[in-house]
Design a protein around this motif. Structure first.
Motif, PDB file in Angstrom:
ATOM      1  N   CYS A  39      50.136  32.199  43.448  1.00  0.00           N
ATOM      2  CA  CYS A  39      49.988  32.689  41.979  1.00  0.00           C
ATOM      3  C   CYS A  39      49.060  33.871  42.081  1.00  0.00           C
ATOM      4  O   CYS A  39      49.478  34.967  41.375  1.00  0.00           O
ATOM      5  N   LEU A  40      47.845  34.033  42.815  1.00  0.00           N
ATOM      6  CA  LEU A  40      47.043  34.992  43.000  1.00  0.00           C
ATOM      7  C   LEU A  40      47.630  36.174  43.394  1.00  0.00           C
ATOM      8  O   LEU A  40      46.968  37.299  42.904  1.00  0.00           O
ATOM      9  N   LEU A  41      48.664  36.286  44.166  1.00  0.00           N
ATOM     10  CA  LEU A  41      49.162  37.361  44.795  1.00  0.00           C
ATOM     11  C   LEU A  41      49.866  37.856  43.878  1.00  0.00           C
ATOM     12  O   LEU A  41      50.462  39.322  44.041  1.00  0.00           O
ATOM     13  N   LYS A  42      50.688  37.301  42.849  1.00  0.00           N
ATOM     14  CA  LYS A  42      51.298  38.091  41.866  1.00  0.00           C
ATOM     15  C   LYS A  42      50.876  38.755  40.737  1.00  0.00           C
ATOM     16  O   LYS A  42      51.538  39.291  39.820  1.00  0.00           O
ATOM     17  N   ILE A  43      49.539  38.775  40.575  1.00  0.00           N
ATOM     18  CA  ILE A  43      48.825  39.101  39.205  1.00  0.00           C
ATOM     19  C   ILE A  43      47.497  39.941  39.663  1.00  0.00           C
ATOM     20  O   ILE A  43      46.767  39.204  40.399  1.00  0.00           O
ATOM     21  N   SER A  44      46.998  40.770  38.820  1.00  0.00           N
ATOM     22  CA  SER A  44      45.996  41.274  39.026  1.00  0.00           C
ATOM     23  C   SER A  44      44.658  40.453  38.281  1.00  0.00           C
ATOM     24  O   SER A  44      45.088  39.914  37.257  1.00  0.00           O
ATOM     25  N   PRO A  45      43.586  40.650  38.900  1.00  0.00           N
ATOM     26  CA  PRO A  45      42.567  39.897  38.311  1.00  0.00           C
ATOM     27  C   PRO A  45      42.434  40.321  36.993  1.00  0.00           C
ATOM     28  O   PRO A  45      41.979  39.638  35.978  1.00  0.00           O
ATOM     29  N   LYS A  46      42.348  41.450  36.500  1.00  0.00           N
ATOM     30  CA  LYS A  46      42.324  42.091  35.187  1.00  0.00           C
ATOM     31  C   LYS A  46      43.369  41.628  33.891  1.00  0.00           C
ATOM     32  O   LYS A  46      43.067  41.014  33.135  1.00  0.00           O
TER      33      LYS A  46
END
Length: 115
Positions: A39-46
């Protein structure tokens, strides 16, 4: 006063995210760790913080973050929100947060379909 409360909540969210992703701070099963990594690879931290802000702080989200959310997928979105909503000081309102999470998902899907 409300500004301090918002800052405190944002700090908590960031700490919760760190605890979720750093094995030394959180005991997470292998399957859950794999899902979080995906999941972390698909969305920016912001955008992740914006999504959390919509559900837990009644903030707004940009169309660009809506597109990222839909790209991320429903399972990733649900995992993130459920993980945070189950924290001891939030669990009393978990149903409310999950309802807001579903409303956000539906809003973002409709935004993504019109683009």
């Amino acid at each position: 006063m409300a500004h301090t409360s918002s800052r405190t909540t944002i700090v908590f969210i960031i700490v919760a995210l760190v605890c979720a992703f750093v094995p030394a701070f959180s005991v997470v099963e292998a399957e859950a760790k794999s899902l979080w990594g995906t999941c972390l690879l698909k969305i920016s931290p912001k955008c992740a913080l914006d999504i959390i802000g919509v559900v837990f702080e009644n903030l707004t989200i940009t169309d660009a973050c809506c597109h990222d959310l839909v790209q991320e997928g429903k399972m990733c979105h649900n995992t993130l929100i459920k993980y945070i909503a189950e924290k001891p000081h939030l669990v009393a309102h978990e149903t409310e947060y999950l309802t807001k999470s579903d409303a956000l998902w539906n809003h973002c899907v409709s935004i993504s379909q019109t683009a």
